[in-house]
Design a protein around this motif. Structure first.
Motif, PDB file in Angstrom:
ATOM      1  N   PRO A  39     -27.636  -2.203  55.822  1.00  0.00           N
ATOM      2  CA  PRO A  39     -27.832  -2.326  54.365  1.00  0.00           C
ATOM      3  C   PRO A  39     -28.389  -3.677  53.929  1.00  0.00           C
ATOM      4  O   PRO A  39     -28.833  -3.824  52.807  1.00  0.00           O
ATOM      5  CB  PRO A  39     -26.426  -2.107  53.791  1.00  0.00           C
ATOM      6  N   HIS A  40     -28.343  -4.668  54.838  1.00  0.00           N
ATOM      7  CA  HIS A  40     -28.933  -5.973  54.480  1.00  0.00           C
ATOM      8  C   HIS A  40     -30.462  -5.911  54.540  1.00  0.00           C
ATOM      9  O   HIS A  40     -31.128  -6.706  53.929  1.00  0.00           O
ATOM     10  CB  HIS A  40     -28.509  -7.076  55.449  1.00  0.00           C
ATOM     11  N   PHE A  41     -30.999  -4.998  55.357  1.00  0.00           N
ATOM     12  CA  PHE A  41     -32.450  -4.991  55.619  1.00  0.00           C
ATOM     13  C   PHE A  41     -33.058  -3.612  55.394  1.00  0.00           C
ATOM     14  O   PHE A  41     -33.462  -2.946  56.337  1.00  0.00           O
ATOM     15  CB  PHE A  41     -32.737  -5.434  57.057  1.00  0.00           C
ATOM     16  N   ILE A  95     -24.837 -16.538  55.288  1.00  0.00           N
ATOM     17  CA  ILE A  95     -23.591 -16.174  54.619  1.00  0.00           C
ATOM     18  C   ILE A  95     -23.880 -15.657  53.217  1.00  0.00           C
ATOM     19  O   ILE A  95     -24.908 -15.965  52.624  1.00  0.00           O
ATOM     20  CB  ILE A  95     -22.612 -17.372  54.552  1.00  0.00           C
ATOM     21  N   HIS A  96     -22.968 -14.870  52.715  1.00  0.00           N
ATOM     22  CA  HIS A  96     -23.145 -14.277  51.396  1.00  0.00           C
ATOM     23  C   HIS A  96     -22.497 -15.176  50.345  1.00  0.00           C
ATOM     24  O   HIS A  96     -21.287 -15.321  50.320  1.00  0.00           O
ATOM     25  CB  HIS A  96     -22.495 -12.900  51.372  1.00  0.00           C
ATOM     26  N   PRO A  97     -23.289 -15.778  49.467  1.00  0.00           N
ATOM     27  CA  PRO A  97     -22.758 -16.773  48.533  1.00  0.00           C
ATOM     28  C   PRO A  97     -21.705 -16.214  47.574  1.00  0.00           C
ATOM     29  O   PRO A  97     -20.872 -16.962  47.078  1.00  0.00           O
ATOM     30  CB  PRO A  97     -23.979 -17.258  47.753  1.00  0.00           C
ATOM     31  N   ASN A 109     -17.997 -11.844  50.835  1.00  0.00           N
ATOM     32  CA  ASN A 109     -18.396 -10.789  51.767  1.00  0.00           C
ATOM     33  C   ASN A 109     -18.627  -9.479  51.011  1.00  0.00           C
ATOM     34  O   ASN A 109     -17.730  -8.993  50.327  1.00  0.00           O
ATOM     35  CB  ASN A 109     -17.305 -10.618  52.829  1.00  0.00           C
ATOM     36  N   PRO A 110     -19.824  -8.911  51.125  1.00  0.00           N
ATOM     37  CA  PRO A 110     -20.159  -7.749  50.286  1.00  0.00           C
ATOM     38  C   PRO A 110     -19.706  -6.399  50.859  1.00  0.00           C
ATOM     39  O   PRO A 110     -19.964  -5.374  50.247  1.00  0.00           O
ATOM     40  CB  PRO A 110     -21.681  -7.806  50.217  1.00  0.00           C
ATOM     41  N   HIS A 111     -19.028  -6.405  51.999  1.00  0.00           N
ATOM     42  CA  HIS A 111     -18.667  -5.120  52.617  1.00  0.00           C
ATOM     43  C   HIS A 111     -17.260  -4.688  52.192  1.00  0.00           C
ATOM     44  O   HIS A 111     -16.379  -4.488  53.018  1.00  0.00           O
ATOM     45  CB  HIS A 111     -18.771  -5.244  54.143  1.00  0.00           C
ATOM     46  N   TYR A 112     -17.051  -4.557  50.884  1.00  0.00           N
ATOM     47  CA  TYR A 112     -15.694  -4.383  50.340  1.00  0.00           C
ATOM     48  C   TYR A 112     -15.276  -2.933  50.143  1.00  0.00           C
ATOM     49  O   TYR A 112     -14.109  -2.631  49.985  1.00  0.00           O
ATOM     50  CB  TYR A 112     -15.584  -5.116  48.991  1.00  0.00           C
ATOM     51  N   TYR A 170     -19.078  -6.746  65.779  1.00  0.00           N
ATOM     52  CA  TYR A 170     -20.391  -7.315  66.049  1.00  0.00           C
ATOM     53  C   TYR A 170     -20.783  -8.286  64.924  1.00  0.00           C
ATOM     54  O   TYR A 170     -20.995  -9.456  65.145  1.00  0.00           O
ATOM     55  CB  TYR A 170     -21.399  -6.167  66.163  1.00  0.00           C
ATOM     56  N   HIS A 171     -20.809  -7.762  63.686  1.00  0.00           N
ATOM     57  CA  HIS A 171     -21.134  -8.570  62.507  1.00  0.00           C
ATOM     58  C   HIS A 171     -19.848  -8.684  61.681  1.00  0.00           C
ATOM     59  O   HIS A 171     -19.011  -7.799  61.733  1.00  0.00           O
ATOM     60  CB  HIS A 171     -22.239  -7.857  61.710  1.00  0.00           C
ATOM     61  N   ASN A 172     -19.707  -9.751  60.945  1.00  0.00           N
ATOM     62  CA  ASN A 172     -18.495  -9.928  60.146  1.00  0.00           C
ATOM     63  C   ASN A 172     -18.560  -9.065  58.885  1.00  0.00           C
ATOM     64  O   ASN A 172     -18.724  -9.563  57.782  1.00  0.00           O
ATOM     65  CB  ASN A 172     -18.331 -11.408  59.779  1.00  0.00           C
TER      66      ASN A 172
END
Ligand SMILES: [Zn+2]
Lengths: 516, 301
Positions: free
Chosen positions: B55-57, B128-130, B133-136, B198-200
């Motif tokens: 979802p980031h890309f 980092i996501h300012p 963390n957007p995966h809520y 793998y990813h945070n």
């Protein structure tokens, strides 16, 4: 043919405007009534809601949290007060403007002597052996107010002579939500012609710009003050119609009323070709003094993983040759972009993209008599034709050039393959040519003022040329890249050249979202 | 003129009586699944990112511009997850209804307490996501907050459906509450267990179920795993007895498998997006799948 063309362009523009105004008015009326009804209904319901909302909301939000540990309150992230020790945030979300800074540099060399403007036609291509500052670009963007967005790109660079200069690459405002699916962008803008012209140097897939772009649209790309109207058509697929109207004079309008291009050795400090009368140096006195760039683009998702974009562009305006307003340039272009990316791609990899553009340019050369002053080209009275004047093949009499139209073709095709995260292999093929014009066949001489002269021969800006360019790019992250590129370059009458460039780039601050 | 007026009237009647369904575009499938629960048959949901996609890309495809152009509302994550691709689309969409600040611009994270909001911003720490963390969404308690917020937001756009939206949200919330008790019980025996990711992107999930996820195959967010980093991961996993590695569908499963072989760990395929793993097409089905497969993997060790 000229007049027809202008009439046609203006008629189409006016028709589009009228049609849109009429339909916009109708929808406005409907919308107004709808809105009033909606507001009435909302007012009634809000009263009703006020009675219920407290109860409804609390039951929803305070529903028993079986785990007990997590926050369920509806309060947003508590805003932390700014402390003097905190960084000032440059980037998205925290400021009125997102500020980004990209530095692009190259190192390497070429077997040719005339790198700047000779092998490398783009103003931001590597321009010398050793190190080149291709550009340090500052981008500012953000919402101006609820109706407009603003964007500015300032480019700092150093030419091969070590001279620093600054360019106002782009600075424009754009409407956010005009009715009727229209959008207006106005200011200093890159013309929407094909794909490569509107891209900023740091988004290029190669170290340098395509040859056809450098020749037809100019070293720094076709861009000038002006405005662009665009309309998103109500088709089920993406389909957009654009019309740019810009000034046609200045060095960033190379095939139009450019006064020579300081970057370009292929024609440094002189006109692209042809020669102009003094009165051609006018500004904009008439609508026909403007540059018009219509473009139509459409796109389809061929499958979930493949997308195709097709475009047709035109650029029409007066050029710098001959007298005032009697010569025009027409450029036509077709472009195609195809991209494949699997649906489980990570960080954008792997992918394959193919991009190609072809262009045709028809350039009217105006008549020009080198014996302007009627003294046989001897202004200083020393008995010889003055230096810098072009004569016929005998070298004794100033040349009289008839008007003619020259046609040039060019294109490029490039393939990019992102084979693993951060790694992209690229291959590009460039080709440009033009038919030999009468002025090139006439055996004209450029005299040196001492009875000698050099044959003009073929115009280096219209000579056949092709180039093959493989490269490899490594993106350690989205914010930096290192690129190695080799150019095999074959120029007619000048021979083959080999160039190797290593490009490196960094990005600070906000990163503008990628366009497709 | 008369026909024009009749047409206008007709259009008006149609618009006010025949309750056209709300056309809602959602950036990611997780938010879309909750929007479907809340909106029911009163909304038409279009999802931009695919469930197996990073979802980031996501590519800013022109077809998305058309979808956004016709939307009554847009639901986005709200914590910059879509920063790399959504802004360009929004400019092209030229749709007043979904401009920021409009009722049609819905932030999924309204009311959610964001984790990992950085105190200092430096890309030396990776991408980092300012805004946190957007995966809520993967935390069911957050899903309840999202559902309540969506019900309110939909009601604002379509007041006639307000009751239905609130009822749907309540139904979804009740179902989640019942399930949450079951899920929590199922993972309770593994409190504090180490799970490698793998990813945070799983801190909300870890916090909810009391798992520990502080070992990542990426050395820093967005930075691909290097052999040296993987070696240190392997050493740490052995030392701390971490025996489960979770992998999202868009991440490199081979890397995870290599690490798993050296540590005798189990690789568990996970996804945050309903549809991202086979058979888990709704939010609850996905959470069910995640809890069950993790419990099974942790049990084995
Ligand atoms: Zn992330």
């Amino acid at each position: 043919m000229n007049r027809n063309f202008w009439q046609g362009t203006i008629m189409v523009g006016v028709t589009v405007l009228i049609a849109s105004a009429v339909s916009a008015q109708e929808t406005n009326e409907v919308e107004l009534l709808q809105r009033e009804l909606r507001e009435l209904r909302e007012r009634m319901q809000s009263l009703e809601q006020k009675l219920n909302s407290a109860a409804t909301n609390s039951t929803l939000l305070a529903s028993p949290d079986s785990n007990g540990s997590a926050p369920t309150s509806a309060s947003a992230t508590p805003a932390k007060g700014w402390l003097p020790s905190d960084p000032l945030r440059i980037g998205r979300g925290g400021t009125y403007a997102d500020i980004g800074f990209v530095g692009t540099f190259a190192a390497g060399g070429s077997t040719t002597k005339d790198i700047e403007g000779g092998t490398q036609l783009g103003g931001h291509d590597p321009n010398q052996n050793g190190f080149t500052v291709q550009g340090v670009e500052m981008n500012l963007q953000g919402a101006v107010d609820p109706y407009l967005r603003g964007n500015a790109n300032l480019l700092f660079s150093v030419d091969s002579g070590g001279e620093s200069f600054m360019e106002l690459e782009e600075a424009w405002l754009e409407t956010v939500s005009l009715p009727g699916n229209f959008q207006i962008r106005a200011g200093q803008i890159l013309s929407e012609f094909g794909r490569a012209n509107a891209q900023h140097p740091h988004t290029w897939g190669f170290v340098d710009s395509p040859l056809v772009n450098g020749r037809f649209l100019g070293a720094d790309g076709l861009r000038n003050p002006g405005a662009r109207l665009s309309w998103l058509a109500p088709t089920p697929f993406y389909s957009e119609l654009m019309l740019g109207i810009q000034n046609s004079q200045g060095e960033t309008a190379a095939s139009f009323r450019s006064d020579g291009d300081a970057h370009a050795g292929e024609g440094e400090e002189r006109l692209p070709f042809g020669y102009r009368h003094a009165e051609n140096d006018r500004g904009v006195r008439h609508v026909t003094d403007l540059l018009f760039t219509p473009r139509y683009a459409m796109s389809f998702d061929v499958t979930d993983q493949q997308t195709l974009v097709l475009g047709a562009s035109g650029a029409f305006g007066p050029n710098a040759s001959g007298g005032s307003g009697d010569t025009v340039t027409q450029i036509y272009g077709l472009d195609l972009y195809w991209k494949w990316k699997p649906s489980n791609a990570h960080a954008g990899f792997p992918f394959v993209s193919f991009q190609t553009e072809v262009m045709v340019r028809r350039y009217q050369l105006g008549a020009f008599d080198w014996d302007e002053n009627g003294n046989g080209g001897d202004n200083d009275g020393d008995g010889f034709v003055d230096a810098g004047i072009i004569t016929d093949a005998t070298g004794l009499a100033p040349a009289v050039l008839a008007s003619e139209t020259v046609t040039d073709y060019g294109g490029y095709a490039q393939l990019l393959y992102g084979f693993r995260q951060g790694w992209v292999a690229g291959l590009r093929f460039d080709y440009v040519t033009g038919e030999r014009a009468a002025y090139e066949r006439a055996g004209l001489l450029l005299v040196d003022g001492n009875g000698g002269g050099a044959s003009l021969g073929r115009d280096p800006q219209r000579n056949e040329r092709w180039r093959l360019t493989p490269n490899l790019t490594w993106y350690p992250t989205e914010f930096s890249k290192i690129r190695l590129q080799y150019n095999y370059d074959d120029r007619r009458d000048l021979g083959r050249d080999h160039s190797v460039w290593l490009q490196f780039e960094f990005l600070l601050g906000a990163h503008a979202a990628h366009k497709f | 003129m008369k026909t024009k007026f009749a047409l206008l009237l007709g259009a008006l009647l149609l618009a006010t009586t025949a309750h056209a369904r709300l056309n809602i575009v959602v950036t990611t499938p997780d938010l879309a699944s909750i929007a479907k629960e809340v909106g029911g048959d009163k909304v038409e949901i279009t999802t931009l990112a695919r469930p197996t996609e990073d979802p980031h890309f996501v590519d800013a495809k022109p077809s998305f511009i058309v979808k956004l152009n016709r939307a009554d509302a847009l639901i986005e994550g709200g914590a910059d997850l879509e920063i790399g691709w959504l802004p360009a689309l929004l400019t092209g969409a030229r749709n007043a209804k979904i401009q920021s600040g409009q009722p049609g611009r819905i932030l999924g994270n309204a009311g959610v307490v964001m984790l990992e909001v950085p105190t200092t911003l430096t890309r030396a720490e990776g991408d980092i996501h300012p805004l946190g963390n957007p995966h809520y969404v993967i935390d069911p308690v957050n899903a309840k907050i999202v559902a309540a917020h969506l019900a309110d937001a939909f009601a604002k756009l379509d007041s006639a459906g307000a009751e239905a939206y609130r009822a749907n949200a309540k139904k979804f919330t009740d179902a989640l509450d019942a399930k949450l008790a079951e899920w929590t019980a199922k993972l309770a025996p593994f409190k504090g267990a180490k799970v490698v990711s793998y990813h945070n992107s799983w801190p909300y999930f870890a916090a909810r179920y009391g798992l520990t996820m502080n070992i990542f195959l990426e050395p820093k967010p967005g930075i691909p795993p290097s052999p040296a980093h993987l070696a240190s991961v392997i050493a740490r996993m052995k030392e701390e007895n971490a025996r489960v590695i979770i992998v999202d569908p868009y991440l490199n499963r081979k890397t995870a498998q290599t690490v798993a072989r050296s540590t005798d760990a189990t690789v568990v395929d996970v996804a945050q997006m309903p549809g991202g793993v086979k058979g888990a097409d709704s939010y609850i089905a996905l959470e069910d799948y995640l809890v069950n497969s993790l419990a099974a993997a942790l049990e084995k060790k």
